[in-house]
Design a protein around this motif. Structure first.
Motif, PDB file in Angstrom:
ATOM      1  N   ARG A 153       0.832  -1.200   0.000  1.00 52.16           N
ATOM      2  CA  ARG A 153       0.000   0.000   0.000  1.00 52.16           C
ATOM      3  C   ARG A 153       0.870   1.255   0.000  1.00 52.16           C
ATOM      4  NH1 ARG A 153      -3.966  -0.099   4.688  1.00 52.16           N
ATOM      5  NH2 ARG A 153      -4.099  -2.281   4.115  1.00 52.16           N
ATOM      6  N   GLU A 154       1.939   1.235   0.801  1.00 52.41           N
ATOM      7  CA  GLU A 154       2.803   2.407   0.877  1.00 52.41           C
ATOM      8  C   GLU A 154       3.513   2.653  -0.453  1.00 52.41           C
ATOM      9  OE1 GLU A 154       5.796   3.089   4.199  1.00 52.41           O
ATOM     10  OE2 GLU A 154       3.925   2.637   5.249  1.00 52.41           O
ATOM     11  N   GLN A 155       3.934   1.542  -1.080  1.00 52.59           N
ATOM     12  CA  GLN A 155       4.608   1.665  -2.361  1.00 52.59           C
ATOM     13  C   GLN A 155       3.661   2.243  -3.408  1.00 52.59           C
ATOM     14  OE1 GLN A 155       6.539  -2.090  -2.620  1.00 52.59           O
ATOM     15  NE2 GLN A 155       8.498  -1.101  -2.389  1.00 52.59           N
ATOM     16  N   GLU A 156       2.406   1.794  -3.356  1.00 54.02           N
ATOM     17  CA  GLU A 156       1.416   2.291  -4.306  1.00 54.02           C
ATOM     18  C   GLU A 156       1.157   3.779  -4.103  1.00 54.02           C
ATOM     19  OE1 GLU A 156      -1.126  -1.789  -5.081  1.00 54.02           O
ATOM     20  OE2 GLU A 156      -1.943  -0.240  -3.757  1.00 54.02           O
ATOM     21  N   SER A 157       1.020   4.180  -2.817  1.00 48.87           N
ATOM     22  CA  SER A 157       0.697   5.589  -2.587  1.00 48.87           C
ATOM     23  C   SER A 157       1.886   6.469  -2.943  1.00 48.87           C
ATOM     24  CB  SER A 157       0.227   5.824  -1.150  1.00 48.87           C
ATOM     25  OG  SER A 157       1.292   5.676  -0.262  1.00 48.87           O
ATOM     26  N   ARG A 158       3.094   5.926  -2.780  1.00 50.92           N
ATOM     27  CA  ARG A 158       4.270   6.689  -3.205  1.00 50.92           C
ATOM     28  C   ARG A 158       4.292   6.837  -4.724  1.00 50.92           C
ATOM     29  NH1 ARG A 158       7.621   5.785   1.184  1.00 50.92           N
ATOM     30  NH2 ARG A 158       7.292   3.584   0.889  1.00 50.92           N
ATOM     31  N   ALA A 159       3.930   5.762  -5.405  1.00 53.66           N
ATOM     32  CA  ALA A 159       3.904   5.795  -6.867  1.00 53.66           C
ATOM     33  C   ALA A 159       2.902   6.837  -7.341  1.00 53.66           C
ATOM     34  CB  ALA A 159       3.550   4.421  -7.422  1.00 53.66           C
ATOM     35  N   VAL A 160       1.747   6.871  -6.691  1.00 51.06           N
ATOM     36  CA  VAL A 160       0.727   7.860  -7.047  1.00 51.06           C
ATOM     37  C   VAL A 160       1.269   9.268  -6.804  1.00 51.06           C
ATOM     38  CG1 VAL A 160      -1.532   8.793  -6.427  1.00 51.06           C
ATOM     39  CG2 VAL A 160      -1.233   6.327  -6.703  1.00 51.06           C
ATOM     40  N   GLY A 161       1.942   9.474  -5.683  1.00 46.38           N
ATOM     41  CA  GLY A 161       2.534  10.765  -5.353  1.00 46.38           C
ATOM     42  C   GLY A 161       3.551  11.183  -6.404  1.00 46.38           C
ATOM     43  N   HIS A 162       4.341  10.201  -6.842  1.00 49.23           N
ATOM     44  CA  HIS A 162       5.357  10.452  -7.848  1.00 49.23           C
ATOM     45  C   HIS A 162       4.697  10.881  -9.158  1.00 49.23           C
ATOM     46  CE1 HIS A 162       9.175  10.068  -9.889  1.00 49.23           C
ATOM     47  NE2 HIS A 162       8.577   9.342 -10.822  1.00 49.23           N
ATOM     48  N   ASP A 163       3.638  10.152  -9.531  1.00 46.98           N
ATOM     49  CA  ASP A 163       2.924  10.484 -10.762  1.00 46.98           C
ATOM     50  C   ASP A 163       2.356  11.895 -10.699  1.00 46.98           C
ATOM     51  OD1 ASP A 163       3.509   8.101 -11.842  1.00 46.98           O
ATOM     52  OD2 ASP A 163       1.549   7.181 -11.508  1.00 46.98           O
ATOM     53  N   ARG A 164       1.906  12.260  -9.516  1.00 50.88           N
ATOM     54  CA  ARG A 164       1.334  13.593  -9.353  1.00 50.88           C
ATOM     55  C   ARG A 164       2.393  14.654  -9.668  1.00 50.88           C
ATOM     56  NH1 ARG A 164      -0.877  13.129  -3.983  1.00 50.88           N
ATOM     57  NH2 ARG A 164      -2.447  11.689  -4.713  1.00 50.88           N
ATOM     58  N   GLU A 165       3.613  14.426  -9.178  1.00 54.86           N
ATOM     59  CA  GLU A 165       4.709  15.370  -9.461  1.00 54.86           C
ATOM     60  C   GLU A 165       4.991  15.436 -10.951  1.00 54.86           C
ATOM     61  OE1 GLU A 165       8.352  14.547  -7.234  1.00 54.86           O
ATOM     62  OE2 GLU A 165       7.080  14.279  -5.467  1.00 54.86           O
ATOM     63  N   VAL A 166       5.040  14.248 -11.569  1.00 49.06           N
ATOM     64  CA  VAL A 166       5.313  14.192 -13.008  1.00 49.06           C
ATOM     65  C   VAL A 166       4.217  14.941 -13.764  1.00 49.06           C
ATOM     66  CG1 VAL A 166       5.489  12.655 -15.021  1.00 49.06           C
ATOM     67  CG2 VAL A 166       6.589  12.017 -12.854  1.00 49.06           C
ATOM     68  N   LEU A 167       2.978  14.701 -13.374  1.00 45.87           N
ATOM     69  CA  LEU A 167       1.855  15.346 -14.039  1.00 45.87           C
ATOM     70  C   LEU A 167       1.912  16.860 -13.877  1.00 45.87           C
ATOM     71  CD1 LEU A 167      -1.047  12.864 -13.182  1.00 45.87           C
ATOM     72  CD2 LEU A 167       0.033  13.229 -15.417  1.00 45.87           C
ATOM     73  N   ALA A 168       2.277  17.300 -12.654  1.00 50.61           N
ATOM     74  CA  ALA A 168       2.369  18.741 -12.399  1.00 50.61           C
ATOM     75  C   ALA A 168       3.429  19.360 -13.277  1.00 50.61           C
ATOM     76  CB  ALA A 168       2.671  18.987 -10.925  1.00 50.61           C
ATOM     77  N   THR A 169       4.568  18.680 -13.414  1.00 53.29           N
ATOM     78  CA  THR A 169       5.659  19.182 -14.239  1.00 53.29           C
ATOM     79  C   THR A 169       5.226  19.276 -15.703  1.00 53.29           C
ATOM     80  OG1 THR A 169       7.138  17.989 -12.762  1.00 53.29           O
ATOM     81  CG2 THR A 169       8.111  18.839 -14.778  1.00 53.29           C
ATOM     82  N   LEU A 170       4.550  18.201 -16.150  1.00 54.82           N
ATOM     83  CA  LEU A 170       4.087  18.192 -17.537  1.00 54.82           C
ATOM     84  C   LEU A 170       3.116  19.339 -17.787  1.00 54.82           C
ATOM     85  CD1 LEU A 170       3.553  14.371 -18.143  1.00 54.82           C
ATOM     86  CD2 LEU A 170       5.289  15.833 -19.186  1.00 54.82           C
ATOM     87  N   ARG A 171       2.255  19.544 -16.795  1.00 56.09           N
ATOM     88  CA  ARG A 171       1.258  20.621 -16.909  1.00 56.09           C
ATOM     89  C   ARG A 171       1.969  21.965 -17.037  1.00 56.09           C
ATOM     90  NH1 ARG A 171      -2.045  19.170 -12.407  1.00 56.09           N
ATOM     91  NH2 ARG A 171      -2.663  17.251 -13.432  1.00 56.09           N
ATOM     92  N   ASP A 172       3.023  22.159 -16.202  1.00 66.65           N
ATOM     93  CA  ASP A 172       3.798  23.402 -16.244  1.00 66.65           C
ATOM     94  C   ASP A 172       4.388  23.605 -17.624  1.00 66.65           C
ATOM     95  OD1 ASP A 172       3.241  23.956 -13.690  1.00 66.65           O
ATOM     96  OD2 ASP A 172       5.198  23.371 -12.859  1.00 66.65           O
ATOM     97  N   ILE A 173       4.904  22.523 -18.183  1.00 67.62           N
ATOM     98  CA  ILE A 173       5.554  22.627 -19.485  1.00 67.62           C
ATOM     99  C   ILE A 173       4.558  23.020 -20.567  1.00 67.62           C
ATOM    100  CG2 ILE A 173       6.756  21.298 -21.307  1.00 67.62           C
ATOM    101  CD1 ILE A 173       7.999  19.623 -18.998  1.00 67.62           C
ATOM    102  N   PHE A 174       3.384  22.385 -20.504  1.00 69.12           N
ATOM    103  CA  PHE A 174       2.448  22.574 -21.618  1.00 69.12           C
ATOM    104  C   PHE A 174       1.470  23.739 -21.426  1.00 69.12           C
ATOM    105  CE2 PHE A 174       3.855  18.171 -22.295  1.00 69.12           C
ATOM    106  CZ  PHE A 174       4.270  18.283 -23.592  1.00 69.12           C
ATOM    107  N   GLU A 175       1.493  24.352 -20.292  1.00 68.23           N
ATOM    108  CA  GLU A 175       0.530  25.422 -20.068  1.00 68.23           C
ATOM    109  C   GLU A 175       0.950  26.717 -20.747  1.00 68.23           C
ATOM    110  OE1 GLU A 175      -0.324  25.844 -15.889  1.00 68.23           O
ATOM    111  OE2 GLU A 175      -1.941  24.395 -16.060  1.00 68.23           O
TER     112      GLU A 175
END
Ligand code: ZN
Length: 175
Positions: A153-175
């Motif tokens: 469960r902890e590994q999964e929630s970390r993965a989700v957290g990581h994806d959130r960072e990646v998504l935020a970065t991508l959003r910054d790039i494309f906005e």
């Protein structure tokens, strides 16, 4: 420690006592998780080495490995060639016997019969499959399962957290 009742404890109550045990010991699950890494955490906490040995004369399918306590260290034996998940489970099961301070039901005679070459003066405790009572085995088994679940469960929630960072970065790039 949970009182030992005559009727078998439910898996649910064993699971909540396993979680209580983790809290009581303030055991943080290492990341990335492995049973060996958790043993290292417990070793540091107890200031006593836990040595994991892979041996080829243990039944690879058995849920229970072997735990040997000497004056200076704890040895956990697991079957050679077990898969990572199975190995982790066995090590956690043995770690539970250690953390719960299980005494086993067979005593020193079992020890001498099983390990005639080892000095009883050096070995305080040697417990393997068949030497614990049913409650101790279930307690260890449920503890291992609870830790595995928490780790996933902890590994999964970390993965989700990581994806959130990646998504935020991508959003910054494309906005
Ligand atoms: Zn066991």
């Amino acid at each position: 420690m949970a009182p030992r009742s005559k009727t078998a404890a439910s898996t649910k109550s064993l699971a909540s006592s396993a979680r209580a045990k983790l809290r009581e010991l303030t055991l943080e699950l290492p990341s990335p998780f492995s049973a060996d890494a958790l043993c290292a955490v417990v070793s540091r906490q107890r200031n006593r080495p836990i040595v994991i040995l892979e041996v080829d004369n243990v039944d690879a399918d058995a849920p229970c490995g072997l735990w040997i306590e000497t004056d200076t260290a704890d040895y956990v034996m697991v079957a050679e060639g077990a898969t990572k998940t199975h190995r982790d489970h066995i090590v956690l099961h043995e770690l539970a016997h250690l953390l719960y301070d299980h005494q086993g039901a067979l005593g020193k005679d079992y020890l001498h019969l099983s390990f005639p070459n080892l000095s009883p003066a050096v070995i305080r405790r040697a417990l393997g499959r068949g030497s614990y009572d049913a409650h101790e085995e279930r307690e260890a088994e449920v503890f291992a399962s609870v830790v595995m679940e928490l780790a996933v469960r902890e590994q999964e929630s970390r993965a989700v957290g990581h994806d959130r960072e990646v998504l935020a970065t991508l959003r910054d790039i494309f906005e």
